[in-house]
Design an enzyme around this catalytic site. Structure first.
Site, PDB file in Angstrom:
ATOM      1  NE  ARG A   1      52.368  56.701   6.583  1.00  0.00           N
ATOM      2  CZ  ARG A   1      53.379  56.743   5.720  1.00  0.00           C
ATOM      3  NH1 ARG A   1      54.590  57.120   6.115  1.00  0.00           N
ATOM      4  NH2 ARG A   1      53.197  56.392   4.466  1.00  0.00           N
TER       5      ARG A   1
ATOM      6  CE  LYS B   1      46.044  60.466  -2.271  1.00  0.00           C
ATOM      7  NZ  LYS B   1      47.417  59.951  -2.300  1.00  0.00           N
TER       8      LYS B   1
HETATM    9  N1  BES Z   1      46.069  56.166  -0.027  1.00  0.00           N
HETATM   10  C1  BES Z   1      47.399  56.550  -0.310  1.00  0.00           C
HETATM   11  C2  BES Z   1      48.237  55.428  -0.904  1.00  0.00           C
HETATM   12  C3  BES Z   1      47.841  54.918  -2.253  1.00  0.00           C
HETATM   13  C4  BES Z   1      48.534  55.338  -3.374  1.00  0.00           C
HETATM   14  C5  BES Z   1      46.848  54.005  -2.391  1.00  0.00           C
HETATM   15  C6  BES Z   1      48.201  54.830  -4.600  1.00  0.00           C
HETATM   16  C7  BES Z   1      46.506  53.504  -3.635  1.00  0.00           C
HETATM   17  C8  BES Z   1      47.196  53.919  -4.736  1.00  0.00           C
HETATM   18  C9  BES Z   1      48.099  57.019   0.955  1.00  0.00           C
HETATM   19  O1  BES Z   1      47.303  57.593   1.916  1.00  0.00           O
HETATM   20  C10 BES Z   1      49.093  58.049   0.527  1.00  0.00           C
HETATM   21  O2  BES Z   1      48.688  59.039   0.016  1.00  0.00           O
HETATM   22  N2  BES Z   1      50.361  57.770   0.739  1.00  0.00           N
HETATM   23  C11 BES Z   1      51.392  58.652   0.356  1.00  0.00           C
HETATM   24  C12 BES Z   1      52.445  58.642   1.444  1.00  0.00           C
HETATM   25  C13 BES Z   1      53.496  59.684   1.276  1.00  0.00           C
HETATM   26  C14 BES Z   1      52.915  61.057   1.463  1.00  0.00           C
HETATM   27  C15 BES Z   1      54.588  59.421   2.264  1.00  0.00           C
HETATM   28  C16 BES Z   1      51.993  58.151  -0.960  1.00  0.00           C
HETATM   29  O3  BES Z   1      52.131  56.937  -1.131  1.00  0.00           O
HETATM   30  O4  BES Z   1      52.267  58.966  -1.816  1.00  0.00           O
HETATM   31 ZN    ZN Z   2      47.004  59.679   1.580  1.00  0.00          ZN
END
Ligand code: BES
Ligand code: ZN
Ligand code: ZN
Length: 497
Positions: A351, A277
């Site tokens: 997931r 990230k």
């Molecule tokens: N923990 C994150 C989702 C999240 C985003 C929680 C913002 C709280 C605030 C999750 O594990 C994630 O990173 N999801 C990705 C999925 C994508 C790679 C398909 C996302 O939402 O960017």
């Molecule tokens: Zn994530």
């Protein structure tokens, strides 16, 4: 904080502040509040006539030394229009009153309920509002304001006949709100103070105190069970994963009765892994365990409320880290169910861990599943920080039950579509499944469909709480930080089963 029921007339209440609420569209002095107006020689009418008190939502009016009242202050909160007024409004009003008075050094107050509100659910809402509003996130501050606290609240306006309903609501409200604050406390912990192992220890302490059965699966057990999806996320971290299993069994269960499975994502820190990230805002990813914390909080409340249905809570806990051992995009993993997964993005890890937790919950015999997870940024795009995203399997009646519970508990939830067409998004090219779609949008639905593949025919609901589990800006009734969202809904769902 001590909370009691008071049956004296409003004017006779000896307290640092008498709190009540006024409506916008009707004569502000109409109804039980006339009692206060009379005792103060028409003070409320004067305030209304001068335009100082309008009843607009969360308008605050603080009056010191009101003549004719035993209370040292009179505090009026605007309740908005009488029509949409309900226990959700009452919850916010009591919370906002507590935070307002606490910040001004008031240590106790009496909350005067008005006509039609001296009932069980109103008492419950007022207590929930006060206790959740009292929660602060200053645990790690060394210069805490020691003089700013509320130590007692009384609920006034209940007649002798209404007393037992009031007491019932009060107790229920206290159990639920304290469980919500327990969950929020866990979410507030930074990742260095809350690793998967520490989360498991805290869950164990909670279960022991509450009288719940608990089983902690360590990394060896997780490996023996072949939880390949969970292990693939955990392998990048030196902190080993845990699966926390908490069980509530009612006094008399008949064989063949339903068993509710509550599954909560607990990524104690989500860096994204190799699909890392951006640095900006990454600190917030300590709250990526909010789903797991919520489910543990639900179990804590259920232990005291004693529903008639068996509930098994499964919380997969891990960090998601980059590193020499971390999984890489394109890696193919075999989940506990035997399904193979091509991990196209290591940041779509929630997931993966839920897949194995759901398989395990089914192995333990659950007949209905709800999972809660901070799963996708896409749900923030769709619903912002207002509604929880609700995704269901074919059994709409199970989803309808949850939506009704959300309404009753005053939590905003919105059902999202789960058409079969979206299922194509998670079909893999090189494995059975892939963990992200191919850039066609619908990110939250894609995530939900991935999880659904593991729930199979078991009635299942997924709650995406990524947008709602964390409050970026403080609200008059809630501190900035963890919200504990969906706990009240889930407690209601289980209690009404
Ligand atoms: N923990 C994150 C989702 C999240 C985003 C929680 C913002 C709280 C605030 C999750 O594990 C994630 O990173 N999801 C990705 C999925 C994508 C790679 C398909 C996302 O939402 O960017
Ligand atoms: Zn994530
Ligand atoms: Zn995550």
């Amino acid at each position: 904080m001590q909370i009691t029921l008071a049956t004296q007339p409003f004017a006779a209440l000896e307290t640092e502040a008498l709190v009540t609420y006024v409506f916008e569209d009707t004569d502000p002095i109409q109804g039980r509040i006339a009692e206060i107006d009379q005792a103060t020689g028409g003070l409320l009418r004067k305030l209304a006539q001068s335009g100082e008190v309008t009843g607009k939502t969360l308008e605050f009016t603080l009056i010191h030394a009101p003549a004719g009242l035993k209370a040292a202050r009179l505090f009026l909160v605007g309740a908005g229009k009488r029509e949409p007024f309900n226990s959700a409004t009452l919850r916010k009003i009591s919370g906002a009153a507590l935070r307002y008075l606490k910040s001004r050094g008031v240590h106790n107050f009496a909350f005067a309920v008005r006509e039609n509100a001296a009932a069980e659910d109103a008492a419950q809402a007022i207590v929930e509002g006060a206790i959740t509003a009292d929660f602060e996130t200053d645990k790690y501050k060394t210069d805490k304001k020691a003089d700013k606290f509320v130590d007692s609240v009384s609920l006034a306006g209940f007649s002798a006949a209404e007393k037992s309903a009031g007491e019932k609501g009060l107790n229920k409200g206290r159990i639920i709100a304290e469980a919500q604050n327990f969950a929020r406390d866990l979410v507030n912990e930074p990742s260095n103070k809350l690793t998967p192992r520490i989360l498991a220890e805290k869950a164990e302490a909670m279960a022991r105190e509450a009288g719940l059965a608990i089983d902690i699966l360590d990394d060896r057990k997780i490996t023996d069970l072949k939880m390949g999806a969970l292990l693939s996320v955990a392998q990048g971290s030196i902190e080993p994963p845990r699966v926390i299993v908490v069980t509530y069994t009612p006094a008399n269960t008949k064989p063949g009765s339903p068993v509710i499975g509550l599954v909560g994502k607990a990524v104690t820190f989500d860096t994204g892994g190799i699909s890392i990230k951006p640095a900006d805002g990454m600190e917030k990813m300590k709250y990526d365990m909010a789903g797991g914390a919520t489910m543990l909080g639900v179990m804590r409340a259920l232990a005291a409320l004693k529903p008639n249905v068996k509930v098994i809570c499964v919380v997969p806990a891990t960090e998601n880290m980059p590193g020499g051992r971390a999984q890489k995009p394109g890696d193919i993993q075999t989940a506990m169910s035997g399904k193979t997964i091509e991990v196209l993005n290591t940041d779509a890890e929630g997931r993966l861990i839920l897949a194995d937790a759901i398989t395990y919950a089914k192995q333990l015999g659950v007949t209905h599943i709800v999972d809660a997870a901070t799963l996708t940024g896409a749900i923030v795009v769709a619903l912002a920080n207002i509604n929880v995203g609700v995704f269901g399997s074919a059994d709409q009646s199970w989803t309808d039950k949850l939506l009704a519970s959300a309404k009753a508990a005053g939590e905003k939830m919105w059902q999202m579509p789960m058409d079969e067409e979206y299922r194509e998004f998670v079909k893999g090219s090189f494995a059975d499944l892939q963990n992200i779609g191919s850039g066609k949008g619908g990110g939250s639905i894609t995530g939900a469909w991935f999880i659904r593949e593991f729930a199979g025919d078991t009635p299942w609901i997924h709650l995406d709480i990524a947008g709602t589990a964390w409050n970026d800006d403080p609200k008059p009734w809630l501190a900035k930080g963890p919200t504990g969202v969906s706990l009240r809904t889930l407690v209601h769902l289980v209690m009404s089963y």
